[in-house]
Scaffold this motif. Sequence first.
Motif, PDB file in Angstrom:
ATOM      1  N   ARG A  43       0.836  -1.210   0.000  1.00  0.00           N
ATOM      2  CA  ARG A  43       0.000   0.000   0.000  1.00  0.00           C
ATOM      3  C   ARG A  43       0.866   1.253   0.000  1.00  0.00           C
ATOM      4  O   ARG A  43       0.561   2.233  -0.685  1.00  0.00           O
ATOM      5  CB  ARG A  43      -0.921   0.019   1.216  1.00  0.00           C
ATOM      6  CG  ARG A  43      -2.123  -0.862   1.107  1.00  0.00           C
ATOM      7  CD  ARG A  43      -2.981  -0.741   2.363  1.00  0.00           C
ATOM      8  NE  ARG A  43      -4.096  -1.645   2.326  1.00  0.00           N
ATOM      9  CZ  ARG A  43      -4.525  -2.341   3.384  1.00  0.00           C
ATOM     10  NH1 ARG A  43      -3.926  -2.213   4.555  1.00  0.00           N
ATOM     11  NH2 ARG A  43      -5.550  -3.150   3.273  1.00  0.00           N
ATOM     12  N   GLU A  79     -11.148  -4.034  -1.745  1.00  0.00           N
ATOM     13  CA  GLU A  79      -9.915  -3.316  -2.057  1.00  0.00           C
ATOM     14  C   GLU A  79      -9.318  -3.804  -3.377  1.00  0.00           C
ATOM     15  O   GLU A  79      -8.831  -3.004  -4.176  1.00  0.00           O
ATOM     16  CB  GLU A  79      -8.897  -3.465  -0.932  1.00  0.00           C
ATOM     17  CG  GLU A  79      -7.673  -2.612  -1.151  1.00  0.00           C
ATOM     18  CD  GLU A  79      -6.731  -2.546   0.030  1.00  0.00           C
ATOM     19  OE1 GLU A  79      -5.683  -1.893  -0.123  1.00  0.00           O
ATOM     20  OE2 GLU A  79      -7.014  -3.126   1.087  1.00  0.00           O
ATOM     21  N   VAL A 116      -8.775   1.690   4.448  1.00  0.00           N
ATOM     22  CA  VAL A 116      -9.498   0.419   4.603  1.00  0.00           C
ATOM     23  C   VAL A 116      -9.234  -0.136   5.980  1.00  0.00           C
ATOM     24  O   VAL A 116      -8.186  -0.035   6.513  1.00  0.00           O
ATOM     25  CB  VAL A 116      -9.061  -0.619   3.565  1.00  0.00           C
ATOM     26  CG1 VAL A 116     -10.137  -1.658   3.365  1.00  0.00           C
ATOM     27  CG2 VAL A 116      -8.717  -0.005   2.244  1.00  0.00           C
ATOM     28  N   LEU A 150      -7.535   4.601  -3.673  1.00  0.00           N
ATOM     29  CA  LEU A 150      -7.898   3.876  -2.464  1.00  0.00           C
ATOM     30  C   LEU A 150      -8.309   4.843  -1.375  1.00  0.00           C
ATOM     31  O   LEU A 150      -7.785   5.946  -1.265  1.00  0.00           O
ATOM     32  CB  LEU A 150      -6.710   3.056  -1.955  1.00  0.00           C
ATOM     33  CG  LEU A 150      -6.263   1.886  -2.812  1.00  0.00           C
ATOM     34  CD1 LEU A 150      -5.058   1.227  -2.175  1.00  0.00           C
ATOM     35  CD2 LEU A 150      -7.363   0.894  -2.982  1.00  0.00           C
TER      36      LEU A 150
END
Length: 132
Positions: free
Chosen positions: A80, A119, A132, A129
């Motif tokens: 990420r 995701e 999350v 994004l």
Amino acid sequence: MNHTAKINHDAVLRARVALLGSGTLPVRQQVAAFRVLVQVSPLAYLPLLAVALYDYSRQEFADRPETALALRAESVAAARRMYALEPERADLLLASLAGYREQLGLMDRRDELGTVDAEIALVTSGRPLVAV
């Protein structure tokens, strides 16, 4: 890199020497080195860390699912960070999410799969994004 952060330059040097000085470094030692080097060169070492964490979870912790899951979650976190720095690195994030999803499935934690699937769908669609 945050210039106010304390970097242990000896640890960085040891990590670089370990990676350069060995033809085949055990994955445990690779992970340790990459964890240190990510602090000084995230673009170079985040992808390597993400892959090494996945490999480490499979090779060393197949019989310890909770530890394997934690390592795969760390792999996703590294991916990420890389995706945030380089959005074209979606393949790395998708591979890490797939590994994490696989471990959740092996542990029969079906209630968490929906979040991972969402995701994966966001990354696949190319949309940004959200937390999350």
